[in-house]
Design a protein around this motif. Structure first.
Motif, PDB file in Angstrom:
ATOM      1  N   GLU A   2       0.852  -1.197   0.000  1.00  0.00           N
ATOM      2  CA  GLU A   2       0.000   0.000   0.000  1.00  0.00           C
ATOM      3  C   GLU A   2       0.890   1.250   0.000  1.00  0.00           C
ATOM      4  N   ARG A   3       0.406   2.297  -0.640  1.00  0.00           N
ATOM      5  CA  ARG A   3       1.171   3.543  -0.723  1.00  0.00           C
ATOM      6  C   ARG A   3       1.492   4.103   0.669  1.00  0.00           C
ATOM      7  N   ALA A   4       0.541   4.024   1.585  1.00  0.00           N
ATOM      8  CA  ALA A   4       0.767   4.552   2.940  1.00  0.00           C
ATOM      9  C   ALA A   4       1.886   3.789   3.647  1.00  0.00           C
ATOM     10  N   GLU A   5       1.938   2.480   3.462  1.00  0.00           N
ATOM     11  CA  GLU A   5       3.014   1.681   4.063  1.00  0.00           C
ATOM     12  C   GLU A   5       4.369   2.067   3.460  1.00  0.00           C
ATOM     13  N   PHE A   6       4.368   2.259   2.158  1.00  0.00           N
ATOM     14  CA  PHE A   6       5.592   2.650   1.467  1.00  0.00           C
ATOM     15  C   PHE A   6       6.079   4.012   1.959  1.00  0.00           C
ATOM     16  N   GLU A   7       5.167   4.966   2.057  1.00  0.00           N
ATOM     17  CA  GLU A   7       5.532   6.306   2.525  1.00  0.00           C
ATOM     18  C   GLU A   7       6.026   6.282   3.964  1.00  0.00           C
ATOM     19  N   SER A   8       5.418   5.439   4.788  1.00  0.00           N
ATOM     20  CA  SER A   8       5.865   5.299   6.177  1.00  0.00           C
ATOM     21  C   SER A   8       7.283   4.732   6.234  1.00  0.00           C
ATOM     22  N   ALA A   9       7.542   3.709   5.435  1.00  0.00           N
ATOM     23  CA  ALA A   9       8.881   3.121   5.399  1.00  0.00           C
ATOM     24  C   ALA A   9       9.905   4.139   4.903  1.00  0.00           C
ATOM     25  N   LEU A  10       9.545   4.910   3.873  1.00  0.00           N
ATOM     26  CA  LEU A  10      10.461   5.946   3.386  1.00  0.00           C
ATOM     27  C   LEU A  10      10.735   7.001   4.451  1.00  0.00           C
ATOM     28  N   ALA A  11       9.724   7.365   5.216  1.00  0.00           N
ATOM     29  CA  ALA A  11       9.922   8.335   6.298  1.00  0.00           C
ATOM     30  C   ALA A  11      10.882   7.770   7.338  1.00  0.00           C
ATOM     31  N   PHE A  60      11.504  -4.823   2.877  1.00  0.00           N
ATOM     32  CA  PHE A  60      11.700  -3.378   2.796  1.00  0.00           C
ATOM     33  C   PHE A  60      11.156  -2.697   4.048  1.00  0.00           C
ATOM     34  N   LYS A  61       9.942  -3.055   4.447  1.00  0.00           N
ATOM     35  CA  LYS A  61       9.350  -2.448   5.650  1.00  0.00           C
ATOM     36  C   LYS A  61      10.146  -2.816   6.900  1.00  0.00           C
ATOM     37  N   ALA A  67      16.570  -0.048  10.441  1.00  0.00           N
ATOM     38  CA  ALA A  67      17.528   1.052  10.208  1.00  0.00           C
ATOM     39  C   ALA A  67      17.290   2.192  11.188  1.00  0.00           C
ATOM     40  N   LEU A  68      16.036   2.540  11.384  1.00  0.00           N
ATOM     41  CA  LEU A  68      15.730   3.619  12.323  1.00  0.00           C
ATOM     42  C   LEU A  68      16.062   3.213  13.754  1.00  0.00           C
ATOM     43  N   THR A  69      15.789   1.973  14.099  1.00  0.00           N
ATOM     44  CA  THR A  69      16.109   1.463  15.436  1.00  0.00           C
ATOM     45  C   THR A  69      17.617   1.508  15.685  1.00  0.00           C
ATOM     46  N   MET A  70      18.391   1.018  14.734  1.00  0.00           N
ATOM     47  CA  MET A  70      19.851   0.998  14.894  1.00  0.00           C
ATOM     48  C   MET A  70      20.418   2.408  14.950  1.00  0.00           C
ATOM     49  N   ALA A  71      19.902   3.305  14.125  1.00  0.00           N
ATOM     50  CA  ALA A  71      20.377   4.694  14.160  1.00  0.00           C
ATOM     51  C   ALA A  71      20.040   5.336  15.501  1.00  0.00           C
ATOM     52  N   GLY A  72      18.869   5.031  16.028  1.00  0.00           N
ATOM     53  CA  GLY A  72      18.467   5.554  17.335  1.00  0.00           C
ATOM     54  C   GLY A  72      19.339   5.039  18.466  1.00  0.00           C
ATOM     55  N   ARG A  73      19.878   3.860  18.297  1.00  0.00           N
ATOM     56  CA  ARG A  73      20.777   3.266  19.294  1.00  0.00           C
ATOM     57  C   ARG A  73      22.237   3.649  19.069  1.00  0.00           C
ATOM     58  N   LYS A  74      22.461   4.530  18.091  1.00  0.00           N
ATOM     59  CA  LYS A  74      23.810   4.995  17.734  1.00  0.00           C
ATOM     60  C   LYS A  74      24.676   3.874  17.163  1.00  0.00           C
ATOM     61  N   GLU A  75      24.042   2.883  16.559  1.00  0.00           N
ATOM     62  CA  GLU A  75      24.746   1.814  15.845  1.00  0.00           C
ATOM     63  C   GLU A  75      24.789   2.219  14.377  1.00  0.00           C
ATOM     64  N   MET A  76      25.643   3.207  14.070  1.00  0.00           N
ATOM     65  CA  MET A  76      25.620   3.843  12.765  1.00  0.00           C
ATOM     66  C   MET A  76      26.092   2.943  11.637  1.00  0.00           C
ATOM     67  N   LEU A  77      27.050   2.069  11.882  1.00  0.00           N
ATOM     68  CA  LEU A  77      27.484   1.166  10.821  1.00  0.00           C
ATOM     69  C   LEU A  77      26.371   0.200  10.441  1.00  0.00           C
ATOM     70  N   ALA A  78      25.667  -0.310  11.443  1.00  0.00           N
ATOM     71  CA  ALA A  78      24.541  -1.208  11.172  1.00  0.00           C
ATOM     72  C   ALA A  78      23.426  -0.460  10.450  1.00  0.00           C
ATOM     73  N   ALA A  79      23.135   0.751  10.899  1.00  0.00           N
ATOM     74  CA  ALA A  79      22.088   1.551  10.254  1.00  0.00           C
ATOM     75  C   ALA A  79      22.460   1.854   8.808  1.00  0.00           C
TER      76      ALA A  79
END
Length: 92
Positions: A2-11, A60-61, A67-79
């Motif tokens: 669905e477009r909404a799911e895609f847009e959420s994942a892109l966000a 993808f989702k 990616a957002l979880t890892m970036a939030g945990r400061k695991e930048m290489l994983a993100a």
């Protein structure tokens, strides 16, 4: 997908890319900003008439969330690796 799911994942991916770009060292800064620009561009085009296409919608989702979880945990290489994976899952 669905477009909404895609847009959420892109966000989520754009948010992760922003966190990575804000926290990388000078050696990886150009690559991080290129990734951020890529996802911002895809996000700005998400409302286009073409339906969103990925090679695996569920992966993808899940990758966007991770990616957002890892970036939030400061695991930048994983993100960053997850951002690359998400980019590879997108189809033109």
């Amino acid at each position: 997908m669905e477009r909404a799911e895609f847009e959420s994942a892109l966000a989520q991916l754009t948010g992760a890319a922003q966190l990575v770009a804000a926290d990388v060292d000078a050696d990886r800064r150009a690559q991080a900003f290129e990734m951020l620009a890529f996802f911002r561009l895809r996000q700005s085009r998400a409302g286009a008439s073409k339906p969103p296409l990925t090679s695996d919608d569920e992966l993808f989702k899940d990758t966007a969330i991770a990616a957002l979880t890892m970036a939030g945990r400061k695991e930048m290489l994983a993100a960053a690796a997850l951002l690359e994976q998400a980019r590879g899952l997108l189809r033109a």
